[in-house]
Structures are given as C-alpha cells and as structure tokens.
Design an enzyme around this catalytic site. Structure first.
Site, PDB file in Angstrom:
ATOM      1  N   GLY A   1       0.796  -1.199  -0.265  1.00  0.00           N
ATOM      2  CA  GLY A   1      -0.191   0.017   0.095  1.00  0.00           C
ATOM      3  C   GLY A   1       0.984   1.183   0.011  1.00  0.00           C
ATOM      4  N   CYS A   2       0.275   2.336   0.575  1.00  0.00           N
ATOM      5  CA  CYS A   2       0.921   3.514   0.556  1.00  0.00           C
ATOM      6  C   CYS A   2       2.269   3.521   1.282  1.00  0.00           C
ATOM      7  CB  CYS A   2      -0.115   4.989   0.966  1.00  0.00           C
ATOM      8  SG  CYS A   2       0.789   6.218   1.134  1.00  0.00           S
ATOM      9  N   PHE A   3       3.558   3.904   0.849  1.00  0.00           N
ATOM     10  CA  PHE A   3       4.622   3.797   1.451  1.00  0.00           C
ATOM     11  C   PHE A   3       4.749   4.755   2.765  1.00  0.00           C
ATOM     12  CE2 PHE A   3       6.662   6.047  -2.659  1.00  0.00           C
ATOM     13  CZ  PHE A   3       5.946   7.221  -2.129  1.00  0.00           C
ATOM     14  N   TRP A   4       3.729   5.651   2.755  1.00  0.00           N
ATOM     15  CA  TRP A   4       4.027   6.569   4.036  1.00  0.00           C
ATOM     16  C   TRP A   4       3.714   5.839   5.311  1.00  0.00           C
ATOM     17  CZ3 TRP A   4      -0.010  10.972   2.138  1.00  0.00           C
ATOM     18  CH2 TRP A   4       0.720  11.745   1.168  1.00  0.00           C
TER      19      TRP A   4
ATOM     20  N   ASP B   1      -6.224   2.544   0.157  1.00  0.00           N
ATOM     21  CA  ASP B   1      -5.290   2.588  -1.001  1.00  0.00           C
ATOM     22  C   ASP B   1      -5.706   1.608  -2.102  1.00  0.00           C
ATOM     23  OD1 ASP B   1      -4.033   4.532   0.355  1.00  0.00           O
ATOM     24  OD2 ASP B   1      -2.737   2.984   1.233  1.00  0.00           O
TER      25      ASP B   1
END
Length: 274
Positions: free
Chosen positions: A104-107, A183
C-alpha cells in the site's frame, strides 16, 4: 527570507525543468522567475508565488517537489534538508542486506521498520515497473507499472530476512490483491520483491505457512516477484511520518483499526471451528 536568493533561484529553475511539475505549477513558477529576471523585487515575487500556491498547499495537492519548495519559502518547520540517499547507492558490507516490500502507500510502511533497532535505513520508492526515473504523479496515475514500496537496509547480526517477512505480514492485508485498505489500484498491490534465490525460498515458505495456518478466510494474494531497479521517491515522501506527524497518525490509526478488526474476525472464526 531565511533562505538565500541564489538557492531559491536554483530551485525555481530546477522546478521548471522537472518533468513532475504540473503545467499549472510550472506556469506560476515561470511567471515568478521572469519577473525576477526582469528586475522586479525578489521578495515580492516569491510572496506572490506563495500566495498563489497556498490554496493547493493547504489541501496537500501540490506535486512533491513543489511542496518541498513551498515549505521552504514559508520557512515551515517541515522543510528539512534533503534525505540522505547515499546508503541506497552504496555496496552493502558483509553484515548488511536489503529487503523490498510493497504494502500500500509507502507513507505507512516506513515507521514500523525504521524505528526498530538494527534497521539501518528505510527508503520510500518505486519498483516493478517499465520506465526509468518514474515520478509520483506517473506512478499514482498507473502509467508506469510501478508499485510504491520500501527498501529496508538491515543489519544481519540483528535481523534475519525471515523475521522481516514475518513483520511485513503483520502490517498488511495479504488477501487483498488490488491495494491495501483505502489505497486502491495496481500501484498499491502487496508484493515481496526478492533479490536472490535464498530470499525467494524464505518468502515462499513464509507465504505457504501463512496460507495453511487458517488465519485468513480468503486466499493469500501477496505476490512474490524478482527485485528490479528500485527508484527512490521524491524527498517529500521520505520519512513522511516525521515530516507530517498529524497526518501520518490519522493514516496509521485507520490502518491499525482495519487490521485489528481483521484479526478479531480471525479469532472469532477459529473459536467457531473449535
């Protein structure tokens, strides 16, 4: 201005050349630069540019490099120095290795690894695609085939690759092949990218163990693919959890709530089977 004029002029020039800069952003930046080059007051031109960019900045809707520039001209505490990527390009010494995970989002994939002892660096980036030097806009748009991922450089005296894979399972929903939580899209699909045969065997056995454990009602969909070039993401995305703590906490909380609910369902399902 706390930042010197020469540095900001270089930033303006680089943003004009940056392919990731949107056309509208580029037109505003070009207007400011032309004004400065024509003899207009430097501070006035930068202040006007800040005012024009402000509505999009407040909605987190500027491209990453323009966001970094905006934070700089507003003297924001979030405007730190560039993230040190040197370790990414260095050859690993004998006691270091790398793992690449997409979930998913790397954040939300950096902090759970980076804060552990023995983790040397966690870099956000793009991999698995078909073009060089992809930008965030291109990846999110689905034009390049890349996924958002993290490259974890770790001390092999502290961590084994198997332990990192086990931690990865705890942070993701392995039954979702089309994204993670909120995401959605192919650029958010879960993938373990393996660098060699040893990593492949470990990842496949771990995936098999998870599948036969009966923890999940649905099949394990996380892909295991050969590692290809890992392209570090723009500076704005590196260590996002430190630069944007309030926004990150909201994202982390939402992700944790989803995974907690999923685990509760697992326990209930096991209880019914007994």
């Amino acid at each position: 201005m706390k930042t010197n004029q020469t540095e900001l002029m270089e930033d303006l020039y680089n943003l004009l050349l940056n392919p990731a800069t949107r056309d509208w952003e580029r037109s505003q930046i070009r207007t400011a630069k032309i004004g400065i080059d024509s003899g207009a007051n430097f501070d006035d031109q930068i202040a006007n540019l800040e005012a024009i960019l402000r509505p999009l900045a407040l909605r987190n809707n500027l491209t990453p490099d323009v966001t970094d520039f905006y934070l700089k001209i507003t003297n924001s505490a979030l405007a730190g120095s560039s993230f040190d990527l040197s370790v990414h390009y260095q050859k690993d010494p004998p006691n270091q290795a790398r793992a690449i995970f997409a979930g998913g989002c790397f954040w939300c994939m950096v902090e759970p690894f980076e804060t552990k002892p023995g983790i040397i660096s966690v870099i956000s980036g793009y991999t698995g695609g078909h073009m060089d030097n992809p930008t965030y806009e291109q990846v999110v748009g689905g034009y390049t085939g890349h996924v958002e991922a993290v490259e974890i450089i770790f001390d092999t005296h502290v961590w084994s690759y198997k332990e990192l894979v086990e931690l990865y399972w705890q942070l993701t929903d392995p039954t979702d092949a089309f994204g993670q939580m909120a995401d959605r899209g192919s650029n958010y699909r879960p993938v373990i990218f393996v660098a060699n045969e040893e990593q492949r065997l470990i990842a496949e056995q771990s995936k098999l163990d998870l599948a036969i454990s009966g923890k999940y009602k649905h099949p394990i969909m996380t892909a295991i693919e050969p590692a290809t070039t890992f392209w570090p993401a723009e500076n704005f995305h590196q260590q996002f959890y430190q630069k944007n703590p309030r926004r990150y906490k909201k994202l982390k909380r939402s992700r944790q709530q989803f995974l907690a609910f999923q685990r509760m369902q697992m326990k209930l399902r096991h209880g019914w089977r007994r």
